[in-house]
Scaffold this active site. Structure first.
Site, short mmCIF file in Angstrom:
data_model
loop_
_atom_site.label_atom_id
_atom_site.label_comp_id
_atom_site.label_asym_id
_atom_site.label_seq_id
_atom_site.Cartn_x
_atom_site.Cartn_y
_atom_site.Cartn_z
N ASP A 44 27.94 8.70 14.11
CA ASP A 44 29.22 8.09 14.46
C ASP A 44 29.31 7.88 15.97
OD1 ASP A 44 31.81 7.19 14.37
OD2 ASP A 44 32.64 8.97 13.43
N ASP A 45 29.40 6.62 16.40
CA ASP A 45 29.54 6.28 17.83
C ASP A 45 28.35 6.78 18.66
OD1 ASP A 45 31.95 5.30 17.00
OD2 ASP A 45 33.18 6.55 18.31
N CYS A 101 33.96 1.44 13.49
CA CYS A 101 33.43 2.26 12.39
C CYS A 101 33.63 1.71 10.98
CB CYS A 101 34.04 3.65 12.46
SG CYS A 101 33.96 4.45 14.08
N LYS A 117 32.51 11.66 6.88
CA LYS A 117 33.55 10.68 7.18
C LYS A 117 33.47 9.51 6.20
CE LYS A 117 34.63 7.39 10.93
NZ LYS A 117 34.54 7.15 12.38
N HIS A 134 36.50 6.64 5.94
CA HIS A 134 37.09 5.56 6.74
C HIS A 134 37.06 4.21 6.04
CE1 HIS A 134 37.86 4.17 11.18
NE2 HIS A 134 38.96 4.34 10.48
N HIS A 184 31.48 11.21 17.50
CA HIS A 184 32.82 10.66 17.77
C HIS A 184 33.68 11.73 18.46
CE1 HIS A 184 36.71 8.77 17.05
NE2 HIS A 184 36.13 7.74 16.45
N ASP A 218 26.88 3.89 13.21
CA ASP A 218 27.81 2.88 12.69
C ASP A 218 28.16 1.83 13.73
OD1 ASP A 218 29.37 4.51 14.29
OD2 ASP A 218 30.96 4.80 12.82
N ASN A 219 28.00 2.13 15.00
CA ASN A 219 28.20 1.17 16.09
C ASN A 219 27.66 1.80 17.36
OD1 ASN A 219 31.40 2.12 15.28
ND2 ASN A 219 30.60 2.78 17.26
N LYS A 227 30.98 0.36 22.32
CA LYS A 227 31.78 0.29 21.09
C LYS A 227 33.02 -0.56 21.33
CE LYS A 227 34.62 3.12 18.00
NZ LYS A 227 35.08 4.48 17.65
#
Length: 655
Positions: free
Chosen positions: A19-20, A60, A118, A120, A204, A262-263, A281
């Site tokens: 994540d991130d 995300c 996660k 989302h 994140h 995810d990014n 991001k």
């Protein structure tokens, strides 16, 4: 001991979604010198790493929607993270049933499926969008976009196990998710192969890591970067433990592993690094959409190779289905990468890739990349082959490429859904979901207290009279302190003019209640103190903030004059324009009636209103005649009906 004999001709699958995570923040990219990721690096070394791996969004939720459906998420309206704005209350964030997830396809083809971490991707507003209704046999994690890594108060209503809200143990979250995966592998005894989607929220924000791990990186001067590195280290260690367990159970050789973020990272938020890429991001520069990405399966694909051409997260879906021997559905925009990474095909998997996120759009065709960001109101053109770090904008130099790429993008965009949701009303629609604190809902808010020893969502102990809610927040303490408070982080969205805040309370003792609110970084208290009479009945306390303007970011409820064995029940923290205490919910006047065009029925319009807690039915009248009854927060009515002729009456049938 190894797992029982199962269908060895079909592999297991493990997708790891960071994540991130910054492009530079994996060791095998050799771009960051301060971040050790030995376990990730070892997997990459024995697999195929993608030099130009992309996700379909710089944030995300949309990115994950594309990964799990193998198609552009814009096809079903997932242009932005789930948010309060949309064109109509008819629109609910989630993955459309017309685009089955990879878990749904594998589940229907005799795979065990599990998701950890996660989500989302919806579910807070509609159960049909929960993981277990999107192809996963089991789920453990949180539905929202971010979470604390610690749970001091054990109150985490937004955490789910399968379809039930749960309290979460006070274990560092990445370790908890890692242990859940290890437990699954350890208990795995089946003739069915498995598919696991492991999605920790690392790295994140918030920047939190175990103190003993942070201490390992004392040599890093920047405290934010030090925490980020520690968080990434913990994630890497858990991946290592998961791999060790797969080996111990005899599952490793037959498990296809994908690692991806995810990014891109966000240096000014979580101290990650995307260097040498431009952007981060949230942007459509390379740093927002180009990510660490590799596939690992020595049994079938080459080891220690780097693949140069463009690939996308959407390619994971058809690649996995090919390995599983399952026919791919027609909706896919991804490509099966196996013949490309095994060099059985000479051409590239993708000539063109596209992005559209809220008020941004982008197209890449071969070496050329064109993108627009409404915030800067500028279209930019880059030649990525010659300028991979996007330093030279060629918009004015090559107008012919600008025109050509605009046409390519416009043609792609014709197939996208007009439905959307998110945080920008100008981009997705002006209807805003009204959120209140009612504990029957799965909500991402967090409650914390240093004085109450227990803060838990529990069944309502007195479900009658003013408050017939099924669940409430229970507060208890056993010390001698006469004052205690509970902090509410991230309160429901309020208007710029706040009005009155109503709190429902129940206790056997009398005490004074003070409400403090936070606007931005500043805590505001008007010293409003209300008396609760210890009747053992629900009472509605009203706090007048009508002369205060701004959006509430948090609040603190302070209790004065408590006894040593205090038990308090709190429910329905909500804002409205009614200054008087509510004696009977049915007598409350509905606020914020609004009308929106229907997105599904062109001859109808949508009537919506601000929901009222403890009401389970709304009766809709037109010129005094009952036309509809509903438990929803909106109804469809004929376009010709005028607002002045509509009346809404409240009913509660719960005894």
């Amino acid at each position: 001991m190894t797992a029982s004999i199962f269908a060895q001709d079909r592999p297991n699958f493990l997708i790891i979604v960071a994540d991130d995570l910054g492009y530079a923040d994996v060791g095998y990219h050799h771009l960051s010198k301060d971040i050790p990721t030995p376990n990730i690096d070892q997997l990459a070394k024995k697999g195929v790493a993608f030099k130009n791996g992309y996700v379909t969004a710089p944030v995300c939720g949309p990115s994950r929607a594309a990964l799990l459906t193998g198609s552009y998420q814009q096809r079903f309206g997932f242009k932005d993270n789930p948010g309060p704005f949309r064109p109509s209350p008819e629109v609910v964030p989630g993955i459309s049933s017309e685009f089955p997830t990879i878990a749904e396809i594998l589940q229907s083809n005799d795979y065990q499926t599990v998701a950890i971490g996660k989500w989302h991707l919806g579910g807070q507003e509609g159960e049909e969008f929960l993981p277990i209704n999107k192809g996963f046999d089991h789920y453990y994690g949180f539905l929202g976009g971010a979470s604390s890594y610690y749970f001091e108060d054990e109150c985490s209503q937004f955490f789910m196990e399968d379809d039930q809200p749960i309290q979460t143990p006070n274990v560092y979250l990445t370790d908890l998710f890692g242990q859940k995966a290890i437990n699954y592998f350890d208990q795995y005894e089946s003739e069915k192969p498995f598919f696991m989607y492991w999605a920790p929220n690392a790295v994140h924000t918030p920047l939190q890591a175990p103190k003993e791990v942070i201490k390992k990186f004392d040599h890093i001067k920047d405290p934010a970067r030090r925490k980020l590195v520690a968080m990434q280290y913990v994630m890497d260690q858990n991946i290592g433990k998961m791999v060790d367990k797969l080996k111990e159970r005899g599952l490793y050789d037959n498990t296809f592993i994908v690692f991806i973020s995810d990014n891109g990272g966000k240096p000014d938020d979580n101290a990650s690094l995307n260097l040498p890429l431009n952007g981060q991001k949230g942007t459509l520069y390379e740093g927002g959409i180009k990510i660490p990405y590799f596939m690992h399966y020595p049994k079938e694909i080459p080891q220690g190779k780097t693949f140069e051409p463009m690939v996308t997260s959407m390619d994971i879906y058809p690649t996995i289905l090919n390995l599983a021997g399952v026919e791919a559905p027609k909706h896919l925009n991804g490509e099966n990468l196996l013949p490309y990474i095994k060099w059985e095909k000479d051409e590239d998997p993708h000539q063109q890739l596209f992005w559209k996120n809220a008020n941004k759009w982008c197209v890449r065709d071969g070496d050329w990349k064109l993108f627009f960001d409404q915030k800067n109101k500028k279209v930019r053109l880059y030649n990525i082959a010659k300028d991979p770090y996007e330093k030279n904008d060629l918009f004015d130099v090559h107008p012919e490429e600008v025109s050509r790429l605009k046409e390519i993008y416009a043609k792609w965009n014709e197939r996208n859904s007009s439905l959307a949701w998110g945080w920008n009303p100008a981009a997705v629609g002006k209807y805003k979901v009204h959120t209140q604190f009612t504990f029957e809902d799965i909500i991402p808010e967090k409650f914390h207290s240093d004085q109450f020893n227990q803060v838990l969502v529990i069944e309502n102990p007195h479900r009658k009279g003013l408050n017939k809610s099924a669940y409430v927040l229970g507060l208890s303490k056993d010390d001698e302190a006469s004052t205690a408070s509970v902090v509410v982080k991230h309160t429901p969205l309020t208007g710029k003019e706040l009005g009155h805040c109503h709190l429902k309370l129940l206790s056997d003792q009398s005490f004074d209640v003070e409400l403090k609110i936070v606007l931005g970084e500043e805590k505001i208290s008007k010293k409003i103190i209300k008396k609760y009479e210890g009747t053992g009945e629900w009472q509605d306390l009203v706090f007048d903030y009508a002369d205060v303007k701004g959006r509430v970011k948090g609040m603190e409820v302070v209790f004065h004059g408590l006894t040593s064995s205090s038990k308090i029940y709190l429910d329905d923290i909500w804002w409205n324009k009614q200054a008087q205490p509510i004696i009977k919910n049915e007598d409350f006047k509905v606020e914020q009636k609004q009308f929106f065009p229907s997105v599904h029925q062109k001859n109808k319009k949508v009537l919506t209103w601000k929901p009222v807690p403890n009401i389970n039915r709304y009766d809709i009248y037109h010129k005094g005649e009952l036309i509809q009854s509903t438990s929803e927060k909106y109804v469809l009515i004929p376009k010709a009906y005028k607002p002045k002729d509509i009346t809404i009456k409240l009913q509660n049938d719960i005894q």
